[in-house]
Write an enzyme that holds these catalytic residues in place. Structure first.
Site, PDB file in Angstrom:
ATOM      1  N   HIS A  94      -0.323 -50.644   4.072  1.00 50.30           N
ATOM      2  CA  HIS A  94       1.013 -50.850   4.624  1.00 50.30           C
ATOM      3  C   HIS A  94       1.906 -49.627   4.412  1.00 50.30           C
ATOM      4  CE1 HIS A  94       4.321 -53.208   6.113  1.00 50.30           C
ATOM      5  NE2 HIS A  94       5.019 -53.078   5.007  1.00 50.30           N
ATOM      6  N   SER A 106       8.122 -52.297   8.874  1.00 49.21           N
ATOM      7  CA  SER A 106       8.017 -53.469   8.018  1.00 49.21           C
ATOM      8  C   SER A 106       9.215 -54.406   8.251  1.00 49.21           C
ATOM      9  CB  SER A 106       7.923 -53.008   6.568  1.00 49.21           C
ATOM     10  OG  SER A 106       7.550 -54.054   5.730  1.00 49.21           O
ATOM     11  N   ASP A 135      -3.734 -51.764   6.990  1.00 54.20           N
ATOM     12  CA  ASP A 135      -2.568 -52.530   6.534  1.00 54.20           C
ATOM     13  C   ASP A 135      -2.947 -54.011   6.532  1.00 54.20           C
ATOM     14  OD1 ASP A 135      -0.139 -53.775   6.125  1.00 54.20           O
ATOM     15  OD2 ASP A 135       0.920 -52.695   7.708  1.00 54.20           O
TER      16      ASP A 135
END
Lengths: 200, 385
Positions: free
Chosen positions: B355, B157, B322
């Site tokens: 995610h 991320s 995601d």
């Protein structure tokens, strides 16, 4: 060095230090060999998770990408050679894939099984059924090989597309091309290896 | 609480604070004259100092990535699944370094630290930081640790963005970049969610223009709301559906606005828990750093150009469900790396978790990182001989 006959031939046709894209690269064996022996810089495309894992473990650059969805992310002529071994017959649109390969690469090398091999013909002629063999182990309804062709068919396509055949080899399972396969390739050859470029 | 430490855990660990007194000029134009970074390390740095692995954390992460601080800890560090003896980032081979980024609220200098110039808490006066600033501070941390070149920099991320920037800013200082569930820049939708989170915080009457600590208040409901919004974007629709569906706590509608659906009470719990343990100014700062990250901007939006100095080998991983940083975003990075002729592998892991999958023990994902890092470990050994 892997012992696949077609890999040895392909390797001969690829220049030292060139850029290679291997479509449906499997476990990355060819690219690993080429990297080691010819200092080739390359990438493989693959969708099978286990194959991708094997590529990663052997240090081969692998991209999870479905060839049937095109090669839009690769620039024109961005590779010296685009290789596709034993996958042409499993594609949705083999003829478009061929166009793409020669857009992305200066040259391409394609290998595919010959549906005109005498065993296939014998099987179909005597049993009246779709051939099933060691090389084509699937039944007609579950086979990933949806676009079989013979060498003659493939050459027709090359001719239509005005592709120049730089080189071609036909092998059978036992050796890398005895007199029988040279004399009667479409009957005796099991695997064809074509080295193509755009005709001038 | 672990009764006994599992054999594949790094065990009990202790954070360490590293003080830096060389001024750090920031992207915003301000300078931090001195600052602290709190770090944890796992495994041993070898004599060649070539086996260092840097972990870059995401939005709400920190230095405590693996192991336990005490035997009373309820949970191990946030990436304990991946760090430890025999785990993908194998501490038998690697010296793993994890830090709390500048501007954080877990010990590194940030909004809850005292500003040495004023003797007061920074609060909202703490400068807004960027990914570039973080990488610069991490490079100085590497200097401090005597690590000239990382074996790998790894991040998911926002951590993936730092990893990506490392490869551009310090091409010689890392051999591998592992970029997980990341993006080359935020989309308008990503920024929009961040803005909702920030507005939730800033419009809380206890926010007091960011000086809440000085004034003895806390914008807990604002920060809680921000976390709730964020949390929705970390999960997939499927994951939420499977976890909560439309399940009611009491089985019946009660015709009021209390938390009746399980998903409501879950989100409220997440919000409350988070707002009690995180700093609102840090949250604002981290989301802004996300918004601002766009390394291609200086190169006419040509990411391949931005990546051209990179020398690392790249591994990119994305997760099918995601939607915060979808597989397309990882493919943008991959395609730019291809265009720039870099060494890169990319995989798209089929995972229902959204995610958040990047934090989880998903066999294919774990095996890939593990397989990749095993080769990195072999390289370290070969280079050492």
């Amino acid at each position: 060095m892997s012992n696949r006959v077609d890999f040895a031939i392909i390797s001969d046709w690829i220049d030292q230090g060139s850029r290679v894209l291997d479509l449906a690269c499997g476990e990355g064996t060819l690219l690993a060999d080429l990297g080691k022996n010819k200092q080739v810089r390359g990438y493989g495309l693959e969708i099978n998770p286990q194959n991708i894992q094997n590529c990663i473990e052997s240090g081969v650059n692998v991209l999870e990408q479905n060839i049937d969805q095109g090669l839009d992310n690769f620039g024109d002529q961005s590779f010296d050679t685009v290789v596709m071994t034993q996958a042409l017959q499993a594609l949705q649109f083999p003829h478009l894939a061929l166009d793409e390969m020669l857009r992305v690469g200066r040259e391409c090398i394609v290998t595919f099984p010959n549906f005109g091999h005498w065993r296939c013909r014998w099987y179909l002629a005597t049993k009246g059924r779709m051939p099933v063999s060691k090389f084509m182990p699937y039944t007609w309804y579950d086979t990933p090989n949806i676009h079989f062709c013979t060498f003659k068919d493939f050459e027709d396509l090359c001719h239509q597309k005005k592709l120049k055949i730089i080189n071609r080899m036909v092998t059978d399972s036992a050796n890398r091309g005895g007199w029988r396969t040279r004399l009667l390739p479409n009957l005796m050859g099991e695997v064809a290896i074509y080295h193509l470029t755009r005709g001038e | 609480m672990p009764e006994t430490i599992p054999p594949d855990s790094v065990g009990l660990v202790e954070p360490e604070t590293v003080h830096f007194d060389r001024p750090l000029r920031l992207s915003c134009g301000q300078t931090l004259n001195e600052y602290d970074l709190v770090i944890e390390t796992y495994g041993e740095l070898n004599t060649e100092k070539n086996n260092g692995v840097l972990i870059c954390h995401a939005l709400s992460g920190h230095h405590h990535a693996a192991g336990y601080h005490t035997m009373e800890d309820r949970k191990p560090g946030w990436w304990d699944n991946f760090i430890g003896p025999g785990k993908p980032l194998d501490t038998n081979h690697f010296f793993v370094v994890s830090l709390n980024n500048l501007g954080g609220c877990h010990g590194s200098t940030g909004p809850i630290s005292i500003n040495p110039q004023t003797g007061k808490l920074y609060g909202s006066d703490f400068p807004i930081l960027t990914v570039e600033d973080w990488v610069e501070s991490q490079a100085r941390l590497a200097d401090h640790l005597g690590i000239r070149q990382w074996a790998a920099v790894v991040g998911g991320s926002l951590g993936g963005m730092q990893t990506l920037y490392w490869s551009m800013a310090y091409p010689e200082r890392l051999r591998h970049a592992v970029v997980i569930a990341s993006a080359p820049k935020l989309s308008a939708q990503n920024i929009a969610f961040n803005e909702v989170a920030r507005q939730a915080i800033r419009s809380d009457e206890n926010f007091r223009d960011g000086q809440y600590l000085e004034e003895g208040t806390l914008p807990k409901s604002g920060l809680g709301l921000a976390r709730m919004v964020g949390h929705i974007t970390y999960l997939s629709d499927d994951a939420m559906g499977q976890k909560f569906g439309r399940e009611l706590k009491s089985g019946e509608y009660s015709f009021d606005y209390g938390a009746q659906f399980q998903v409501e009470s879950y989100l409220r719990y997440q919000g409350e828990h988070f707002s009690g343990s995180f700093d609102a100014n840090t949250y604002l700062l981290m989301t802004r750093a996300l918004d601002y990250f766009d390394p291609a901007r200086k190169f006419n939006d040509d990411l391949a150009q931005a990546l051209s100095p990179a020398k690392a080998h790249f591994l990119l991983v994305s997760f099918t469900t995601d939607w915060r940083f979808s597989p397309e975003r990882s493919r943008e990075i991959t395609d730019a790396l291809l265009k720039a002729g870099k060494q890169v592998s990319y995989m798209e892991v089929d995972a229902p978790q959204g995610h958040d999958a990047f934090l989880m023990n998903i066999p294919r994902y774990v095996n890939a990182i593990s397989g990749y890092m095993k080769r990195v470990a072999v390289e370290c050994k070969e280079a050492a001989v």
